[in-house]
Every structure is written in C-alpha cells, then in structure tokens.
Design a protein around this motif. Structure first.
Motif, PDB file in Angstrom:
ATOM      1  N   GLU A 270       8.446   1.772  -5.496  1.00 34.45           N
ATOM      2  CA  GLU A 270       8.358   2.416  -4.183  1.00 34.45           C
ATOM      3  C   GLU A 270       6.993   3.027  -3.889  1.00 34.45           C
ATOM      4  O   GLU A 270       6.414   2.765  -2.825  1.00 34.45           O
ATOM      5  CB  GLU A 270       9.465   3.464  -4.050  1.00 34.45           C
ATOM      6  CG  GLU A 270       9.524   4.105  -2.673  1.00 34.45           C
ATOM      7  CD  GLU A 270      10.696   5.068  -2.538  1.00 34.45           C
ATOM      8  OE1 GLU A 270      10.777   5.739  -1.492  1.00 34.45           O
ATOM      9  OE2 GLU A 270      11.518   5.145  -3.469  1.00 34.45           O
ATOM     10  N   PRO A 271       6.411   3.843  -4.791  1.00 35.29           N
ATOM     11  CA  PRO A 271       5.093   4.419  -4.455  1.00 35.29           C
ATOM     12  C   PRO A 271       3.994   3.374  -4.347  1.00 35.29           C
ATOM     13  O   PRO A 271       3.036   3.553  -3.584  1.00 35.29           O
ATOM     14  CB  PRO A 271       4.830   5.393  -5.614  1.00 35.29           C
ATOM     15  CG  PRO A 271       5.711   4.939  -6.726  1.00 35.29           C
ATOM     16  CD  PRO A 271       6.919   4.355  -6.076  1.00 35.29           C
ATOM     17  N   TRP A 272       4.135   2.265  -5.063  1.00 34.20           N
ATOM     18  CA  TRP A 272       3.120   1.215  -4.996  1.00 34.20           C
ATOM     19  C   TRP A 272       3.235   0.419  -3.708  1.00 34.20           C
ATOM     20  O   TRP A 272       2.225  -0.026  -3.148  1.00 34.20           O
ATOM     21  CB  TRP A 272       3.226   0.314  -6.220  1.00 34.20           C
ATOM     22  CG  TRP A 272       2.872   1.064  -7.467  1.00 34.20           C
ATOM     23  CD1 TRP A 272       3.725   1.764  -8.282  1.00 34.20           C
ATOM     24  CD2 TRP A 272       1.566   1.248  -8.009  1.00 34.20           C
ATOM     25  NE1 TRP A 272       3.024   2.362  -9.300  1.00 34.20           N
ATOM     26  CE2 TRP A 272       1.703   2.059  -9.161  1.00 34.20           C
ATOM     27  CE3 TRP A 272       0.302   0.792  -7.643  1.00 34.20           C
ATOM     28  CZ2 TRP A 272       0.606   2.424  -9.933  1.00 34.20           C
ATOM     29  CZ3 TRP A 272      -0.785   1.150  -8.414  1.00 34.20           C
ATOM     30  CH2 TRP A 272      -0.630   1.958  -9.537  1.00 34.20           C
ATOM     31  N   ARG A 273       4.433   0.232  -3.223  1.00 28.38           N
ATOM     32  CA  ARG A 273       4.607  -0.403  -1.908  1.00 28.38           C
ATOM     33  C   ARG A 273       3.942   0.439  -0.820  1.00 28.38           C
ATOM     34  O   ARG A 273       3.327  -0.087   0.111  1.00 28.38           O
ATOM     35  CB  ARG A 273       6.089  -0.560  -1.592  1.00 28.38           C
ATOM     36  CG  ARG A 273       6.828  -1.618  -2.398  1.00 28.38           C
ATOM     37  CD  ARG A 273       8.296  -1.616  -1.976  1.00 28.38           C
ATOM     38  NE  ARG A 273       9.110  -2.535  -2.731  1.00 28.38           N
ATOM     39  CZ  ARG A 273       9.323  -3.808  -2.404  1.00 28.38           C
ATOM     40  NH1 ARG A 273       8.740  -4.305  -1.321  1.00 28.38           N
ATOM     41  NH2 ARG A 273      10.099  -4.589  -3.133  1.00 28.38           N
TER      42      ARG A 273
ATOM     43  N   LEU B  16       0.249  -2.135 -12.912  1.00 32.52           N
ATOM     44  CA  LEU B  16       0.675  -2.249 -11.516  1.00 32.52           C
ATOM     45  C   LEU B  16      -0.517  -2.376 -10.577  1.00 32.52           C
ATOM     46  O   LEU B  16      -0.492  -3.162  -9.625  1.00 32.52           O
ATOM     47  CB  LEU B  16       1.533  -1.040 -11.145  1.00 32.52           C
ATOM     48  CG  LEU B  16       2.969  -1.084 -11.677  1.00 32.52           C
ATOM     49  CD1 LEU B  16       3.562   0.314 -11.735  1.00 32.52           C
ATOM     50  CD2 LEU B  16       3.834  -1.988 -10.802  1.00 32.52           C
ATOM     51  N   GLU B  17      -1.559  -1.612 -10.830  1.00 37.50           N
ATOM     52  CA  GLU B  17      -2.745  -1.686  -9.965  1.00 37.50           C
ATOM     53  C   GLU B  17      -3.380  -3.073 -10.019  1.00 37.50           C
ATOM     54  O   GLU B  17      -3.797  -3.613  -8.991  1.00 37.50           O
ATOM     55  CB  GLU B  17      -3.762  -0.625 -10.379  1.00 37.50           C
ATOM     56  CG  GLU B  17      -4.973  -0.561  -9.470  1.00 37.50           C
ATOM     57  CD  GLU B  17      -5.920   0.571  -9.823  1.00 37.50           C
ATOM     58  OE1 GLU B  17      -6.869   0.802  -9.060  1.00 37.50           O
ATOM     59  OE2 GLU B  17      -5.704   1.229 -10.864  1.00 37.50           O
ATOM     60  N   PHE B  18      -3.444  -3.660 -11.209  1.00 37.89           N
ATOM     61  CA  PHE B  18      -4.004  -5.010 -11.327  1.00 37.89           C
ATOM     62  C   PHE B  18      -3.154  -6.004 -10.550  1.00 37.89           C
ATOM     63  O   PHE B  18      -3.671  -6.829  -9.790  1.00 37.89           O
ATOM     64  CB  PHE B  18      -4.062  -5.415 -12.801  1.00 37.89           C
ATOM     65  CG  PHE B  18      -4.623  -6.797 -13.032  1.00 37.89           C
ATOM     66  CD1 PHE B  18      -5.986  -6.985 -13.185  1.00 37.89           C
ATOM     67  CD2 PHE B  18      -3.796  -7.905 -13.083  1.00 37.89           C
ATOM     68  CE1 PHE B  18      -6.515  -8.258 -13.388  1.00 37.89           C
ATOM     69  CE2 PHE B  18      -4.309  -9.178 -13.279  1.00 37.89           C
ATOM     70  CZ  PHE B  18      -5.669  -9.354 -13.438  1.00 37.89           C
ATOM     71  N   ALA B  19      -1.842  -5.930 -10.706  1.00 37.83           N
ATOM     72  CA  ALA B  19      -0.956  -6.900 -10.063  1.00 37.83           C
ATOM     73  C   ALA B  19      -0.922  -6.729  -8.556  1.00 37.83           C
ATOM     74  O   ALA B  19      -0.830  -7.710  -7.810  1.00 37.83           O
ATOM     75  CB  ALA B  19       0.452  -6.775 -10.635  1.00 37.83           C
TER      76      ALA B  19
ATOM     77  N   PRO C 296       6.773   2.391 -16.261  1.00 38.68           N
ATOM     78  CA  PRO C 296       5.853   1.531 -15.489  1.00 38.68           C
ATOM     79  C   PRO C 296       4.420   2.036 -15.602  1.00 38.68           C
ATOM     80  O   PRO C 296       4.131   3.191 -15.300  1.00 38.68           O
ATOM     81  CB  PRO C 296       6.385   1.643 -14.053  1.00 38.68           C
ATOM     82  CG  PRO C 296       7.194   2.902 -14.024  1.00 38.68           C
ATOM     83  CD  PRO C 296       7.751   3.081 -15.399  1.00 38.68           C
ATOM     84  N   ASN C 297       3.532   1.163 -16.054  1.00 38.61           N
ATOM     85  CA  ASN C 297       2.157   1.561 -16.324  1.00 38.61           C
ATOM     86  C   ASN C 297       1.279   1.364 -15.100  1.00 38.61           C
ATOM     87  O   ASN C 297       1.294   0.304 -14.468  1.00 38.61           O
ATOM     88  CB  ASN C 297       1.605   0.763 -17.498  1.00 38.61           C
ATOM     89  CG  ASN C 297       0.193   1.170 -17.861  1.00 38.61           C
ATOM     90  OD1 ASN C 297      -0.765   0.574 -17.396  1.00 38.61           O
ATOM     91  ND2 ASN C 297       0.065   2.211 -18.660  1.00 38.61           N
ATOM     92  N   ALA C 298       0.472   2.367 -14.773  1.00 39.23           N
ATOM     93  CA  ALA C 298      -0.344   2.341 -13.558  1.00 39.23           C
ATOM     94  C   ALA C 298      -1.413   1.249 -13.611  1.00 39.23           C
ATOM     95  O   ALA C 298      -1.678   0.580 -12.608  1.00 39.23           O
ATOM     96  CB  ALA C 298      -0.987   3.706 -13.333  1.00 39.23           C
ATOM     97  N   ALA C 299      -2.057   1.057 -14.779  1.00 38.40           N
ATOM     98  CA  ALA C 299      -3.110   0.037 -14.874  1.00 38.40           C
ATOM     99  C   ALA C 299      -2.552  -1.356 -14.622  1.00 38.40           C
ATOM    100  O   ALA C 299      -3.167  -2.173 -13.932  1.00 38.40           O
ATOM    101  CB  ALA C 299      -3.774   0.105 -16.251  1.00 38.40           C
TER     102      ALA C 299
END
Length: 303
Positions: A233-236, A178-181, A173-176
């Motif tokens: 989980e960490p993004w939630r 996920l952050e955009f979405a 899972p790419n951070a860039a």
C-alpha cells in the motif's frame, strides 16, 4: 565517478545480450553505460604454451571494448558509453566496479575455459558479493521494455508491457528490494506460501516458503492476500504511475517464481548482503530462479 549502469563484456553471445540489455536500461534510467572487459593473466607455464597463452592474448587484443561502445552509440543516439579494459581477478574487479554502479549486468554464461570470465562459478560469486543489484542475462532474452505478443505471436506496441516480477517476503518487506522493483512501468508482486513447509535453518528469503500454523490452505489464502496488499500500500501511494498486480500463491517459492517468469521481462529477488569473501551468499530460491528462469534475473542485496 558518477553512477552508471555497468555491463561485463567478454565477447560471448550471453555477454553481448547483457550489454544490449544494459544499454536499454541505461537509456530508461537516463544514466551512462559503462562497459568493463576483464582480463585475468594466465599462470606463467600456461601463458608460455603456444596453443593457450598466445591464442588468449590474441583474443584480448582483437576484441577491444571500444568497438562495442561505438556500435552502442550508433544504436542508441545520445547514450554516453564508457569502455574500460582491466587486468585482474574477475570477481574482484567486477565487485569493485559494482560499488559505483546502479546495477551490473552480466551474461549468464561465458566462453568458459581460459578465455571467458563469466563461467557459472564467477557469475554466481559476483552475484553473491556485489554491493549493487546484479542482473544475469541469457542470449535472446527479452528487453526491459518488451511488449507481450499479440494474437499472431508478434510483440506489438498495442499490447501491454511484459511485467517485472518481484518475489516478496510479506513478513519483512525490504525497502531496497521494493524501490528497485517499483522503478518498472508494470510490476507483478508474488508471495509464495505453503501451509506446512518442511523445516529449514536457512534465513528466510524474498519469495520464500513461509512457516505457518497448521491450518488449511483455504484459511491462509485470504490472510496472505491481505498482508501482501497491506505491505504494498505505501509503495503504491509513492509510485502512483506504476501498474501493480499482486498474487499470493500456494506452492514452492522457486517453482512459483520460475513459472511467473515465463511472461516477464525481469524477475527480481533479494539476498542478504555479507562482507565475507568466501562462502555461499545466495539462498535456495535465488539459485532456483537464476538457473531456471527464462527471463533476466535481478538479485538485489539488502541489509
């Protein structure tokens, strides 16, 4: 120059839809909107042809971007709109513009021929080379904050927002991406998988057909659902106000995302950033979504 939401403008219906989409996105993000109109000079023999060069030049003179900017300022009070007219190669100009943009919105089709710069090959080239996320918008597509329709078929403030659909590779899972979405108010994350995918030499994409051991779909389903939940989980935790739904779906990644896009306001896919000027830069999943999604599509570059 400060970061902006940027839109390419060429006068086509798709271009105007992209500009309106970008204006609403700029308001949501609290950023200025930058309109860029690109003119590619004709070769001398064509420029001197009375039915080609003169007509194209007149189009350029009569459609100044500042007129569009004034209309946007009236429709979106408080929005800062910057209008630019640039001469040069469309791909080069738009990719350079992307370097100072949070995102770049383009119409998915242009006028074609000698007048338009967002013909398919140019739009795909910019999408595959720009340093920022590129959103392709078709005429009549949903706004980024569009509500679902109520039982009468009319969008209503009483109904939920249409979700942003993200295609995600749970193995990396790419951070860039996920952050955009996760900048959306409602997000649906989709991981598509197949028990026995065909062999492929392509680098894995973001909603890709993952290589897996030859086990049954029934055995893979709970495992993939668990891995997707763990990746999110960490993004939630970092974005507690974002309403997130997730789905690990058996099937072809492109088909799964196109199907999910029918109720979406935006579909987000990733691509690996490359520096080469030539060559294909979009995977087969991104191509499938760009050509068949009824919703706008954001392509996010990543390392």
């Amino acid at each position: 120059m400060p970061r902006t939401v940027t839109a390419g403008l060429d006068g086509s219906a798709e271009s105007r839809a992209a500009v309106e989409w970008a204006a609403r996105e700029a308001v949501l993000r609290g950023l200025p909107l930058r309109l860029v109109q690109v003119w590619e000079p004709l070769p001398d023999p064509l420029a001197q042809a009375p039915l080609l060069g003169a007509e194209a030049e007149q189009d350029w003179i009569e459609r100044p971007p500042e007129e569009s900017a004034e209309g946007l300022r009236r429709r979106h009070p408080g929005l800062e709109v910057i209008a630019e007219r640039v001469t040069g190669d469309p791909v080069d100009v738009l990719c350079e513009t992307a370097g100072t943009s949070e995102l770049l919105a383009l119409g998915s089709r242009g006028l074609g021929g000698l007048h338009g710069f967002l013909v398919g090959s140019v739009g795909l080239a910019v999408t595959g080379h720009a340093d920022c996320p590129v959103v392709l918008v078709r005429e009549g597509e949903q706004a980024p904050d569009e509500h679902r329709a109520d039982p009468t078929g009319i969008p209503s403030a009483a109904t939920p927002f249409r979700p942003v659909v993200l295609g995600l590779d749970i193995t990396a899972p790419n951070a860039a991406l996920l952050e955009f979405a996760f900048g959306a108010a409602a997000l649906r994350v989709v991981y598509a998988w197949m028990p026995q995918p065909p062999p492929s030499n392509e680098t894995p994409g973001y909603a890709y057909e993952a290589e897996a051991a030859p086990v049954t779909a029934q055995a893979l389903e709970p495992r993939n659902a668990f891995m997707l939940g763990r990746a999110l989980e960490p993004w939630r935790e970092s974005f507690p106000d974002v309403d997130v739904a997730e789905a690990a779906v058996e099937g072809s990644a492109g088909s799964v995302l196109v199907d999910a896009s029918r109720d979406a306001c935006l579909v987000v896919v990733g691509r690996r950033a490359r520096k080469a000027r030539l060559g294909a830069h979009l995977g087969h999943v991104a191509h499938a979504v760009l050509h068949h999604s009824p919703a706008p599509v954001a392509v996010v570059p990543h390392a």
